[in-house]
Structure formats: C-alpha cells, structure tokens
Enzyme design. Structure first.
Site, PDB file in Angstrom:
ATOM      1  N   SER A  26       0.648  -1.235   0.376  1.00 36.99           N
ATOM      2  CA  SER A  26      -0.636   0.067   0.053  1.00 36.99           C
ATOM      3  C   SER A  26       1.240   1.318  -0.328  1.00 36.99           C
ATOM      4  O   SER A  26       0.477   2.636  -0.491  1.00 36.99           O
ATOM      5  CB  SER A  26      -1.025   0.121   1.140  1.00 36.99           C
ATOM      6  OG  SER A  26      -1.798  -1.435   0.992  1.00 36.99           O
ATOM      7  N   HIS A  72       0.650   4.450   4.339  1.00 40.90           N
ATOM      8  CA  HIS A  72       0.249   4.856   3.281  1.00 40.90           C
ATOM      9  C   HIS A  72       1.078   6.531   3.058  1.00 40.90           C
ATOM     10  O   HIS A  72       1.003   7.088   1.636  1.00 40.90           O
ATOM     11  CB  HIS A  72      -1.302   5.102   3.469  1.00 40.90           C
ATOM     12  CG  HIS A  72      -1.901   3.847   3.219  1.00 40.90           C
ATOM     13  ND1 HIS A  72      -3.224   3.305   3.936  1.00 40.90           N
ATOM     14  CD2 HIS A  72      -1.458   2.346   3.588  1.00 40.90           C
ATOM     15  CE1 HIS A  72      -3.852   1.845   3.605  1.00 40.90           C
ATOM     16  NE2 HIS A  72      -2.664   1.052   3.654  1.00 40.90           N
TER      17      HIS A  72
END
Length: 298
Positions: free
Chosen positions: A200, A246
């Site tokens: 991610s 993230h």
C-alpha cells in the site's frame, strides 16, 4: 595562294556514372562523379549521388525518441516492470499461504519478539524488512485476500501509464522508494512493536506521482483525486490499517514525481539520477537515527 583549314576538335560529352547512355553536366558534391536527374539527391549544397547519400545515412546517428519526461519512446510499450512487480507480490502471497514463517521473517517490524522466541526487527539489524514488507499481504483477518486484490488492481491500473511516461528505471525507483517511505514513517512515529505488511505504501506513492505528473502534463487528475480521498478516508477510519505506511508512501511518491516532472530540461538527467539517490540517503539517515534512539532499549 592557299590556306590550310584546321580540323574541328572532337568533344567528349560527360555521362552519368550509373547510366552511361545519359548525358549530364551535374557532379556529385561528395564524390565528384557525374550524375543524371534520376541519380540526384538534394544535399545541403548541390546534389549527391545515391551511393554517397546511403553511406552518409549509415554513419549518421539515429535520434532516440523520448517522452516529455525523458523516457525512451516506445521502449516501455510493454510495462515489464509493472507486470514483474505484480508477479513478485503474487509469488510472495503464495509463499505466505504455504508458511506463516514467511510473514514473521519478512514483515515490517521495528523491534519485537518473534513467535520462535527470538528478538527481531529493523532495530536488530534486519533492515531488509523495510523493503520485503512491500511484497507481503495480509492472508487472514478482516481483509483477507481483499488486501492483495485491491493493491494489485491499483498497480495494474496506474502502473503502465506511469512506466510509459517515466521509463522503467525511474518507475521502479518511484515504486521502491515509495514503499520504503511508508516503512520508514511507521518505524519513526509508530511503536517499535508495530508490524505491517502490504504494497500500500508503494501504491499510494504511485497515486501521488500520477497526480503530480498529470498536473504537469495537463491531463485529467479528477479521478485520481477521488481515488486518493476515498482511500485516505478508509485509511483513517478503519482500524488495523497502517496510516503511516500510506502517508509515508504518498509523500515520497509525490516528492519524487515532482523532481521528475519539474526538472529543468538542461539538467533533467542529472536531477532524475540524483533525486532517487538523495531520497534513499534521506530515508537511510532517518532509519539510522531511529535505530540509535531504540538502542538503549535493546
């Protein structure tokens, strides 16, 4: 009284060296041979014969077409790097399904006790975890296979376009450094015992790069903004998701893409080579500082 008349001298009319039956008075400016209209080729000055033109073309260096950001045009028609990264993540996931040990030994972990009882983590010298974690994905729990499916879909959706405009090595540097950025931010601000897996961070880096490069090239960026907002909302609202991974990946990807997209044309290659190296050095320095902080606790 008589006078002798001198005979008229014979004249020789020049002919084309390739067509002896054709009269001509034009010479090749390169080899000086006579050439007829069929054998003439326009040159910067005068005309050249077909053989001299062919010889000049063989010695001329062909220009390599490049994209706006300096990538070789046509060289990335097939997004090999994107497909290779997808294949690597799938292979790692299959290895996870075969053994949980793959997750324990290669996931992101600052410092902690592993199931076998030994202490491990980045602070223990296992720096490779910062890198290997971006190829692992959650195999159970609330996300399950959804984790890898979404990340691979996102990589397939934006990866080829970025690889096409950036070129293979720039795109690979963007992906890897974005993934490292997510791992490093988790290592810096999270608990030493926090662990995480997933691509991610790298994917968010590609989202950020897609936005920056899209703005630079004047392309539509609305869809990527919507996708980013949705994913950031999920990041901060769903428990168990590493927001550090993230956000760290997004920041590194956007910064590196800005260096790629806005580098002065005269120094483009220098900036494109230097920016990833500077980013890598910065991330490595932050890891060293954090490891030094955790050393007394070891």
């Amino acid at each position: 009284m008589s006078t002798d008349q001198s005979p008229v001298p014979e004249t020789s009319v020049p002919t084309c060296y390739r067509h002896p039956s054709r009269e001509t008075y034009v010479r090749c400016t390169r080899c000086d041979r006579f050439i007829c209209p069929e054998c003439m080729r326009d040159a910067a000055v005068g005309h050249q014969c077909v053989e001299c033109v062919a010889e000049g073309n063989r010695g001329a260096r062909k220009a390599v077409p490049r994209t706006v950001l300096g990538a070789r045009g046509g060289a990335t028609a097939v997004p090999i790097v994107t497909y290779t990264l997808i294949g690597a993540c799938i292979a790692a996931y299959l290895a996870e399904l075969a053994s949980w040990r793959v997750v324990w030994e290669f996931m992101m972990l600052g410092q902690g006790v592993l199931p076998g009882g030994q202490v491990g983590g980045v602070a223990e010298g296992e720096w490779y975890r910062l890198f290997t974690t971006m190829f692992l994905h959650q195999r159970g729990g609330s996300f399950g296979i959804t984790h890898i499916l979404f990340n691979m879909w996102a990589l397939w959706a934006v990866g080829p376009a970025l690889e096409q405009v950036l070129g293979r090595w720039r795109f690979l540097a963007l992906y890897v450094l974005s993934g490292l950025g997510g791992s490093v931010l988790l290592y810096l601000v999270g608990s030493p015992h926090d662990s995480a897996v997933g691509a991610s961070g790298a994917i968010f880096g590609l989202f950020g790069a897609y936005f920056v490069i899209g703005r630079r090239l004047g392309g539509p960026v609305g869809p990527i903004v919507v996708l980013l907002v949705i994913n950031l909302v999920i990041t901060f609202s769903v428990p168990g998701i590493s927001w550090q991974g993230h956000v760290g990946g997004l920041a590194v990807g956007a910064a590196l893409a800005a260096a790629y997209a806005y580098a002065p044309e005269a120094r483009r290659r220098l900036v494109h080579l230097g920016a990833p190296l500077v980013m890598l050095a910065l991330l490595a320095g932050l890891v060293v500082l954090r490891t030094t902080e955790l050393s007394p606790a070891m």
